[in-house]
Scaffold this active site. Sequence first.
Site, PDB file in Angstrom:
ATOM      1  N   LYS A  40       9.789 -18.109 -28.266  1.00  0.00           N
ATOM      2  CA  LYS A  40       9.073 -19.392 -27.971  1.00  0.00           C
ATOM      3  C   LYS A  40       8.145 -19.191 -26.623  1.00  0.00           C
ATOM      4  O   LYS A  40       6.944 -19.367 -26.793  1.00  0.00           O
ATOM      5  CB  LYS A  40      10.061 -20.457 -27.561  1.00  0.00           C
ATOM      6  CG  LYS A  40       9.404 -21.954 -27.005  1.00  0.00           C
ATOM      7  CD  LYS A  40      10.393 -23.015 -26.884  1.00  0.00           C
ATOM      8  CE  LYS A  40      10.946 -22.789 -25.320  1.00  0.00           C
ATOM      9  NZ  LYS A  40      11.744 -24.060 -24.950  1.00  0.00           N
ATOM     10  N   ASP A  81       9.715 -25.236 -29.849  1.00  0.00           N
ATOM     11  CA  ASP A  81      10.459 -25.981 -28.829  1.00  0.00           C
ATOM     12  C   ASP A  81      11.223 -26.966 -29.699  1.00  0.00           C
ATOM     13  O   ASP A  81      11.223 -27.243 -30.875  1.00  0.00           O
ATOM     14  CB  ASP A  81       9.621 -26.585 -27.759  1.00  0.00           C
ATOM     15  CG  ASP A  81       8.723 -27.634 -28.338  1.00  0.00           C
ATOM     16  OD1 ASP A  81       8.693 -28.050 -29.283  1.00  0.00           O
ATOM     17  OD2 ASP A  81       7.983 -27.801 -27.277  1.00  0.00           O
TER      18      ASP A  81
END
Length: 218
Positions: free
Chosen positions: A127, A145
Amino acid sequence: MAVKTEEQKKALALEIIGRLKKEYPDADCTLDYNEAWKLLVSVRLAAQCTDARVNIVVEKLYAKFPDVDALAAASPEEIEEMIRPCGLGKSKARDISACMRILKEKYDGRVPDDFDELLTLPGVGRKSANLIMGDVFGKPAIVTDTHCIRLTNRMGLVDGIRDPKKVEMALWKIIPPAEGNSFCHRLVYHGREVCTARTKPHCDRCCLNDICEKNGAE
């Protein structure tokens, strides 16, 4: 409900991207930064913490440690004292300290623009690496996310997948590479304002309510 084909998901994704662009034309990263290393620090601090709080905390952190060299020279204990409001202070401070030392010693203070190299840095996962690649270097990126995972499942772009890497891989198949990074930023805005997690989604004022698979079913 029948599972969509990949082509159907591609068409749906393009429609969703277009509508979110109109709804959130200026959507961008909500972490404040003006240098690549600062985003690297902030995204580590953002784990289980709000971006708004991170933005406040890093002001003091950068006032005391204004560059990579200064932060690399700081002890984990000094860093931990300043970032405590973000939670998980000990592990975050350890990662930030080690990461800054590697940037100084291996990369001459610069953040590498290679995805796999970013993943070798302490505290940097997929991420974070995607966020850096997209926001700093303008390269194709998909940041999975919590908003991205929740919304793409609700919208029917992915089918009951919660694992971040699996969601990322599924989205790479249907999202145009040039759209991925900004699409994920818009999902954050939409997830905070409309398609919320802690309350029932506000489907009555959602720009996707006629094409969203869930549309109030949760």
